[in-house]
Design an enzyme around this catalytic site. Sequence first.
Site: not given
Lengths: 620, 178
Positions: A86, A183, A205
Site C-alpha cells: 500500500k 478509512e 487512525d
Amino acid sequence: MALLQIAEPDAPPVARERKRAIGIDLGTTHSLVATVRNGLPVVLADDDGRPLVPSVVRYRGDGVDVGYAAVAQQSRDPENTIVSVKRMMGRGLADLDDDRRFPYQFVDAPGMVRIATRAGIKSPVEVSADILRVLKARGEAQLGGPIDAAVVTVPAYFDDAQRQATKDAARLAGLPVLRLLNEPTAAAVAYGLDNASRGTFAVFDLGGGTFDISILRLTRGVFEVLATNGDAALGGDDFDHRVFCWIIEDAKLPPLSPADARLLLGKAREAKEMLTGHAEAPIVATLSTGQKIHATLTAETFTAITRTLVQKTLGPVRRALRDARLAPADIDGVVLVGGATRMREIRRTVAEFFGQPPLTNLNPDEVVALGAAVQANALAGNRAEGDDWLLLDVIPLSLGVETMGGLVEKIIPRNATIPIARAQEFTTFKDGQTAMAIHVVQGEREKVSDVRSLARFELRGIPPMAAGAARIRVTYNVDADGLLSVTAREEASGIEASIAVKPSYGLSDDEVARMLQDANAHAADDARARALAEAQVEADQLLEVTRAALAADGDLLDATERAALDAALRMLAAARGTGDADALRSALDAANRASGTLAQRRMDRGVQRALAGKSIDQVV
Amino acid sequence: MIDFTRNHFELFGLPRAFAVDTDALESAYRALQHDTHPDRHAHAGDAERRAALQSSARVNEAYRTLRNPVERGRYLLALAGIDALDETDTSLPLPFLEAQLERREAADEAREAGDLPALDALVASIRAEARQREAALGVALDAGRLPEARGLVRELTFLQKVAADVEAIADALVDEAG
Ligand SMILES: Nc1ncnc2c1ncn2[C@@H]1O[C@H](COP(=O)(O)OP(=O)(O)OP(=O)(O)O)[C@@H](O)[C@H]1O
Ligand SMILES: [Mg+2]
C-alpha cells in the site's frame, strides 16, 4: 431505488432481491472483508475463524500465495514476498524515501514504481489486486454468489494518484466498486451508528503504514467531515523500523542479507507489540550467518527511540482542528482506530492533547471494514426502513494548476466537501499562441516543485489571437470518491480538451486493460459471460427504475420526449434477450441517455418537495 | 437536477441578505444533499448519477459560499454586478498594508525564536480583526454602500491570506519539533 425515493420518500421499497454487498479494508498490514447480515455488520472470517488477511503476497514460480501462507515464507523468500504494498500505491521510486527498507528489486517506471519478482514485473496495483481477489472470493463463498456492490476504503489523506491506483486495483480484481470510502469516515459510521452518537468527534487512525486524523460532526443521521489531515507514510511499520535499527546498533551487526533483515523486522514488530502490555520484550534470533541475537528492549528505550514518531502525529491533528476552526476542548470524543493506536505512548499523547481519555470500545482492527460494509449495503440499495443516514466527506489536499513562474494556483481548497466542481479562467501570454499546457497538481505548498504532479495535458487548436485575448476555462471536478477529472475549454472557439487525471501517476487505461487481459488470458470466456451478466443486471435495473419513474412522474415529459424514451426502453428490452453483450451495452447507453431528462426533472421536483417541506414561505 | 439558474440564496430558500439564519441554511443544505448526493443514486443509471453529481456539487458550492461571511459578502456584490477581487484594481489602503507587513515581520521573528504561542496569538488577533470587519461588511451591504463593502471584502480576503501564511509558519515550526 433512488428514483422511487425521490418521488415518495416514505413509500415501501419495491420488493427486490437483496444485493450481495461487501466492504473491504485494504490495509498496509492487514486486510478484511465485511458484510451486513441481519442488519448488523460482521467481518467474514476464513475457514479457521481468522478475520484478518495479512496484506502479504508471495509470487511462487507456479502461483500466488496471499495472507498467512505468504507470511509463513516471507523470511525464506523475501525478494518475492511483497509486504506493505500500500505504501507504493501511486508512488514513484523517488517518492519512497524508505525504499532501502524493502528487500525488493524496484524498477523505476513512469508514474509508479514496479517490483521485479520471479513471476515477472509487478505493479503495486497488480499486487493489491491479488489481495483484493482473495477478499472477493471470501465474500462470494460466504454470500453465495457474485458480489453486486463493493466499497473499498482508502486513507483519508491519500492523494489522487493513490486513490486512482486503489480503484484500478479493484477494477483489476473484478470488484464492482461503488465507492472509495475514507478509512476514518468508515470508522465513524460504524462507531456512530453503533452508539447513536451526536456531537463532534475526532477519529485518530494509526495503522501499519498510514496516519489519518478526521474531525466529524454527527447530527441527525448526517456524518459531516469538517476537516481531515494526516501522513500517508506514517504507521506501525515506522515504529518497527526504529526497533530494527536499535537491534542492529545494539548488537553492532554488519549489513544484513534481505532474509535476515526480514527476520529482524518481524522480531522488531513482535517486540513492539509485546511492549503494549509488558515492561520489556526479549528479542531472540539466529541469523543466516549463525550469529545469535539476544537483546532486551525496555519500554523506556522504546519510548525514547520512537518519541519523534509519536510527536509527528500532532502536526496533522493541530492542522485538522484548525481547518475545522475548533479547539481540542470542542471535541466530544476521540475514537481510536488502527492497530498501532494500541501503543501506550500514542494513547497517552492523544489523551493529553485532547484532555480526555480516548474511546476504545471498538475493535480497532475491524471498525473500518464494518463501516465500509454498512456503506456498501446502503449504496447497493439494501437500506432498511429508517436507515436514512448520509455521509458528507471532504478532499484532503488542495488541487491546483501550475501558473507562470512555477507557482501553484489553487482551484479547489483542501477540506472542501465533495463532490465539488470549480472553474478558473486563464489566458494566453503570447500573441498567436495556439496551444496551452495544463499541469494539474495537488498539495499545499506554493511552488510546483514542492507539490505532487498529477497530470499534464495540452489544449490545442486555440485560434491565434493577441496575448491575453483567449479565455481558457479550466474546470476541476472531484467526484464522491475524491477522484479528479479536468476539462479545459477555449470559450470563444469552444475547443475542448479533457482528461481524467491518471497518466502521470496512475496507470494509463491501456495498461489497466493489458493487465486485465493478462489476468484473464485463460478466462476470456468467463469475462465475456460476466460482462453480459452485468449488462443484463444493469438493463433490468434501468428498465425497472425507469418504468417506476414514468408511472410516478410521467407528466414531466412531453409527448415527443415520452415517445423517444419509450422507444429506447423497447430497444433495451429487446437487446436484453439477444445474449449479445456489445449490442446490449449500446442499447443501455442509449436508454441511459434517453432517461436523462426525466432523471433531471425528477431530481428537480424532489428538491422542490424537500425544500417545500422545510420552509415553504422562504422559497423565492 | 436542481435549477442551475437560481442563485445560492434561492437554492436554499433564504432571503438575499448578508445576515443568514445559519440553522435554516444548514437544514436546507442537508435536505438538498439528502436528495442530490451521489450516494443516494449510486445504483441508478448513468444519466441520473451524472445529474446527482452535478447537483450535489452545486449545492456544496452554494453552501460553502453562504456559510463563510467573506465569501457571502463577495457573492452578494457579484449578484449586484461587482467583482470585488477584480485584478485590474488591486489597491488597498496604505495603513492597512503596513499593519499586515508588521504582522508578517512579527511572524518571522516568532519563527526565529521558536515561539509557537506567539504565532497562535498572532493568528487569533488577525481573526479578531476579521470578525470586526465582517460586521462592518454586513452593515455596509445592508445600507447599500457597495464601494465600501467592496473595500472590506478585499481587506478581508487579504487578512485570510495573512492568517494562512502565519499558520503555515506555525506548521513548519511544529513539524521541525516533531
Ligand atoms: N498490541 C499492539 N501494540 C502495538 N502495535 C500493535 C499491536 N497490535 C497491532 N499493532 C500494530 O498495528 C499495525 C497494524 O494496524 P492495522 O491492522 O490497523 O493497520 P492496517 O489497516 O493494515 O494499515 P493502514 O490502515 O495504515 O493501511 C501494525 O504496525 C502492528 O504492529
Ligand atoms: Mg487500516
